[in-house]
Scaffold this motif. Structure first.
Motif, PDB file in Angstrom:
ATOM      1  N   LEU A  97       0.801  -1.043  -0.189  1.00 18.27           N
ATOM      2  CA  LEU A  97      -0.221   0.065   0.119  1.00 18.27           C
ATOM      3  C   LEU A  97       1.000   0.953  -0.071  1.00 18.27           C
ATOM      4  O   LEU A  97       0.608   2.199  -0.838  1.00 18.27           O
ATOM      5  N   LEU A  98       1.889   1.332   0.964  1.00 25.08           N
ATOM      6  CA  LEU A  98       2.617   2.437   0.870  1.00 25.08           C
ATOM      7  C   LEU A  98       3.562   2.876  -0.434  1.00 25.08           C
ATOM      8  O   LEU A  98       3.793   3.740  -0.934  1.00 25.08           O
ATOM      9  N   ALA A  99       3.990   1.695  -0.981  1.00 26.27           N
ATOM     10  CA  ALA A  99       4.804   1.757  -2.226  1.00 26.27           C
ATOM     11  C   ALA A  99       3.805   1.929  -3.391  1.00 26.27           C
ATOM     12  O   ALA A  99       4.264   3.185  -4.315  1.00 26.27           O
ATOM     13  N   LEU A 100       2.651   1.769  -3.363  1.00 22.73           N
ATOM     14  CA  LEU A 100       1.643   2.337  -4.306  1.00 22.73           C
ATOM     15  C   LEU A 100       1.391   4.010  -4.154  1.00 22.73           C
ATOM     16  O   LEU A 100       1.253   4.634  -5.080  1.00 22.73           O
ATOM     17  N   LEU A 101       1.168   4.261  -2.828  1.00 20.32           N
ATOM     18  CA  LEU A 101       0.876   5.635  -2.449  1.00 20.32           C
ATOM     19  C   LEU A 101       2.152   6.597  -2.979  1.00 20.32           C
ATOM     20  O   LEU A 101       2.118   7.722  -3.398  1.00 20.32           O
ATOM     21  N   ARG A 102       2.983   5.919  -2.756  1.00 24.96           N
ATOM     22  CA  ARG A 102       4.591   6.834  -3.040  1.00 24.96           C
ATOM     23  C   ARG A 102       4.600   6.906  -4.594  1.00 24.96           C
ATOM     24  O   ARG A 102       4.902   7.903  -5.338  1.00 24.96           O
ATOM     25  N   ALA A 103       4.208   5.706  -5.175  1.00 28.07           N
ATOM     26  CA  ALA A 103       4.264   5.836  -6.643  1.00 28.07           C
ATOM     27  C   ALA A 103       3.135   6.863  -7.232  1.00 28.07           C
ATOM     28  O   ALA A 103       3.373   7.411  -8.321  1.00 28.07           O
ATOM     29  N   LEU A 104       2.133   6.803  -6.554  1.00 22.01           N
ATOM     30  CA  LEU A 104       1.052   7.886  -7.258  1.00 22.01           C
ATOM     31  C   LEU A 104       1.501   9.385  -6.725  1.00 22.01           C
ATOM     32  O   LEU A 104       0.660  10.348  -6.932  1.00 22.01           O
ATOM     33  N   GLY A 105       2.567   9.598  -5.999  1.00 18.90           N
ATOM     34  CA  GLY A 105       2.747  10.924  -5.670  1.00 18.90           C
ATOM     35  C   GLY A 105       2.308  11.607  -4.507  1.00 18.90           C
ATOM     36  O   GLY A 105       2.098  12.502  -3.950  1.00 18.90           O
ATOM     37  N   ARG A 106       1.384  10.673  -3.638  1.00 11.80           N
ATOM     38  CA  ARG A 106       0.755  11.117  -2.472  1.00 11.80           C
ATOM     39  C   ARG A 106       1.787  11.113  -1.218  1.00 11.80           C
ATOM     40  O   ARG A 106       1.514  10.536  -0.142  1.00 11.80           O
ATOM     41  N   HIS A 107       2.776  11.781  -1.317  1.00 10.92           N
ATOM     42  CA  HIS A 107       3.820  11.979  -0.077  1.00 10.92           C
ATOM     43  C   HIS A 107       3.308  12.604   0.893  1.00 10.92           C
ATOM     44  O   HIS A 107       3.612  12.471   2.202  1.00 10.92           O
ATOM     45  N   ASP A 108       2.075  13.485   0.842  1.00 13.83           N
ATOM     46  CA  ASP A 108       1.331  14.073   1.882  1.00 13.83           C
ATOM     47  C   ASP A 108       0.965  13.070   2.707  1.00 13.83           C
ATOM     48  O   ASP A 108       0.812  13.307   3.977  1.00 13.83           O
ATOM     49  N   ILE A 109       0.369  12.171   2.378  1.00 13.54           N
ATOM     50  CA  ILE A 109      -0.166  10.804   3.204  1.00 13.54           C
ATOM     51  C   ILE A 109       0.652  10.295   3.978  1.00 13.54           C
ATOM     52  O   ILE A 109       0.763   9.910   5.079  1.00 13.54           O
ATOM     53  N   LEU A 110       1.865  10.084   3.183  1.00 18.37           N
ATOM     54  CA  LEU A 110       3.100   9.197   4.077  1.00 18.37           C
ATOM     55  C   LEU A 110       3.567  10.292   4.941  1.00 18.37           C
ATOM     56  O   LEU A 110       4.146   9.766   5.872  1.00 18.37           O
ATOM     57  N   ALA A 111       3.796  11.394   4.608  1.00 17.08           N
ATOM     58  CA  ALA A 111       4.318  12.379   5.673  1.00 17.08           C
ATOM     59  C   ALA A 111       3.438  12.306   6.893  1.00 17.08           C
ATOM     60  O   ALA A 111       3.740  12.293   8.147  1.00 17.08           O
ATOM     61  N   ASP A 112       2.096  12.238   6.795  1.00 21.73           N
ATOM     62  CA  ASP A 112       1.169  12.689   7.796  1.00 21.73           C
ATOM     63  C   ASP A 112       1.050  11.150   8.534  1.00 21.73           C
ATOM     64  O   ASP A 112       0.833  11.319  10.051  1.00 21.73           O
ATOM     65  N   LEU A 113       0.533  10.026   7.833  1.00 20.23           N
ATOM     66  CA  LEU A 113       0.200   8.821   8.327  1.00 20.23           C
ATOM     67  C   LEU A 113       1.482   7.896   8.527  1.00 20.23           C
ATOM     68  O   LEU A 113       1.356   6.794   9.238  1.00 20.23           O
ATOM     69  N   GLY A 114       2.708   8.222   8.098  1.00 17.93           N
ATOM     70  CA  GLY A 114       3.753   7.189   8.155  1.00 17.93           C
ATOM     71  C   GLY A 114       3.974   6.595   9.654  1.00 17.93           C
ATOM     72  O   GLY A 114       4.356   5.485   9.604  1.00 17.93           O
ATOM     73  N   GLY A 115       4.142   7.556  10.353  1.00 21.09           N
ATOM     74  CA  GLY A 115       4.405   7.329  11.812  1.00 21.09           C
ATOM     75  C   GLY A 115       3.453   6.339  12.459  1.00 21.09           C
ATOM     76  O   GLY A 115       3.926   5.193  13.226  1.00 21.09           O
ATOM     77  N   ARG A 116       2.271   6.787  12.323  1.00 19.52           N
ATOM     78  CA  ARG A 116       1.163   6.135  13.070  1.00 19.52           C
ATOM     79  C   ARG A 116       0.910   4.483  12.163  1.00 19.52           C
ATOM     80  O   ARG A 116       0.964   3.549  12.791  1.00 19.52           O
ATOM     81  N   ILE A 117       1.247   4.502  10.905  1.00 19.09           N
ATOM     82  CA  ILE A 117       1.109   3.475  10.218  1.00 19.09           C
ATOM     83  C   ILE A 117       2.040   2.291  10.809  1.00 19.09           C
ATOM     84  O   ILE A 117       1.984   1.168  11.117  1.00 19.09           O
ATOM     85  N   GLU A 118       3.637   2.952  10.945  1.00 16.14           N
ATOM     86  CA  GLU A 118       4.570   2.041  11.275  1.00 16.14           C
ATOM     87  C   GLU A 118       4.262   1.728  12.774  1.00 16.14           C
ATOM     88  O   GLU A 118       4.683   0.412  13.284  1.00 16.14           O
ATOM     89  N   GLU A 119       3.875   2.614  13.822  1.00 15.70           N
ATOM     90  CA  GLU A 119       3.450   2.040  15.016  1.00 15.70           C
ATOM     91  C   GLU A 119       2.408   0.784  15.112  1.00 15.70           C
ATOM     92  O   GLU A 119       2.579   0.164  15.658  1.00 15.70           O
ATOM     93  N   ASP A 120       1.529   0.936  14.119  1.00 17.53           N
ATOM     94  CA  ASP A 120       0.232  -0.057  14.156  1.00 17.53           C
ATOM     95  C   ASP A 120       0.997  -1.378  13.713  1.00 17.53           C
ATOM     96  O   ASP A 120       0.682  -2.207  14.410  1.00 17.53           O
ATOM     97  N   CYS A 121       1.861  -1.298  12.729  1.00 19.93           N
ATOM     98  CA  CYS A 121       2.624  -2.482  12.595  1.00 19.93           C
ATOM     99  C   CYS A 121       3.405  -3.078  13.291  1.00 19.93           C
ATOM    100  O   CYS A 121       3.591  -4.247  13.651  1.00 19.93           O
ATOM    101  N   LYS A 122       4.389  -2.405  14.178  1.00 20.17           N
ATOM    102  CA  LYS A 122       5.023  -2.728  15.400  1.00 20.17           C
ATOM    103  C   LYS A 122       4.188  -3.398  16.274  1.00 20.17           C
ATOM    104  O   LYS A 122       4.352  -4.506  16.908  1.00 20.17           O
TER     105      LYS A 122
END
Length: 299
Positions: A97-122
């Motif tokens: 999912l993150l790779a697709l968002l990055r490929a689509l240029g949605r870096h705003d989503i990655l910047a906002d939710l990246g930390g929360r997503i990584e925390e969920d995964c941990k």
């Protein structure tokens, strides 16, 4: 693969390691409700200047008619993620999912939710590993006291662990419905054996370890009692996601959602792709307990 964030500093490192989780190995079910809602806020609006949920659907291989069908949903992003989990359980990962968002240029989503997503995964990986840290029920190794005497009828030495037809996932405010379930499924001709935490589990051990052991090794199925209060329960959230991880895409019919009350909030998004047993529907209520019992009797 690159991590979801760079130097975000969110969350604590896993014990003994500061390395981020391997997101390609984490199924999409690890993402909690708040992260999924936030994704919808970003992707649901149709905007000509930014890739929206339809662009994500196309990247996932969805056809035009499928996308038009999803368009009618109140939260098409959430519905898309649910459907993706169901049709591609092995490939529907957080890393993908993150790779697709990055490929689509949605870096705003990655910047906002990246930390929360990584925390969920941990958190997901830590909880997933807990059952592995103790001997299995069918192991020839002597069982630990924690996993041997966890229910009221357990053999304290682990020779004959107590087994159940179903683990009941519920919040405390729905205990009256669970008591009715006991009467209808255990004390009738169905003679099912339910694992009800407040009744059957002995106090004194780690809640996460016990529930993981019961869901994975002691209970054939799990009933999830859904209500507005369920949505606020961290215990129910963990139990549901853990059970889903054991049966991706509901292929084993292991998890059965039961709607016990009318709800003000939306039905949990991660359960919408599984057929629900609805206690609140007056037209089908007379068949409710029979349908639920038959589902629990399936091998």
């Amino acid at each position: 693969m690159a991590t979801a964030t760079t130097g975000s500093g969110s969350g604590s490192p896993e014990p003994g390691s500061s390395a981020p989780p391997d997101l390609e190995a984490v199924p999409l079910v690890a993402l909690n409700f708040s992260v999924r809602r936030r994704l919808g806020l970003y992707l649901n609006p149709r905007a000509p200047v930014a890739a929206d949920w339809t662009a994500l659907a196309e990247e996932l291989g969805y056809e035009y008619l499928e996308i038009k069908h999803l368009e009618a949903q109140p939260d098409p992003t959430a519905r898309l993620l649910e459907d993706w989990q169901g049709r591609c359980p092995g490939g529907a990962t957080v890393g993908r999912l993150l790779a697709l968002l990055r490929a689509l240029g949605r870096h705003d989503i990655l910047a906002d939710l990246g930390g929360r997503i990584e925390e969920d995964c941990k958190k997901y990986l830590q909880r997933k590993e807990q059952p592995v840290q103790v001997p299995a029920v069918d192991s020839s190794v002597r069982k630990t006291l924690e996993m041997s005497g966890i229910t009221t009828r357990d053999d304290p030495y682990g020779n004959t662990p107590e087994l159940f037809d179903a683990f009941i996932c519920y919040c405390q405010k729905d205990i009256h419905f669970v008591q009715e379930m006991i009467r209808e499924l255990e004390q009738t001709e169905f003679k099912l054996k339910l694992c009800v935490f407040d009744r059957d589990v002995l106090p004194g051990s780690c809640v996460w370890s016990i529930t993981s052991e019961l869901i994975e090794r002691r209970c054939r199925k799990m009933v999830v009692v859904i209500s507005d209060d369920y949505l606020d329960s961290n215990e129910c959230d963990f139990q549901t996601k853990f059970a889903l991880s054991l049966s991706p895409g509901a292929r084993q019919k292991r998890l059965i959602p039961v709607k016990c009350k009318s709800m003000k909030n939306e039905f949990p998004s991660i359960l919408r792709f599984i057929t629900v047993c609805d206690y609140t529907n007056p037209c089908t209520k007379k068949w409710f307990w029979i349908r639920l019992a038959k589902s629990l009797m399936l091998p």
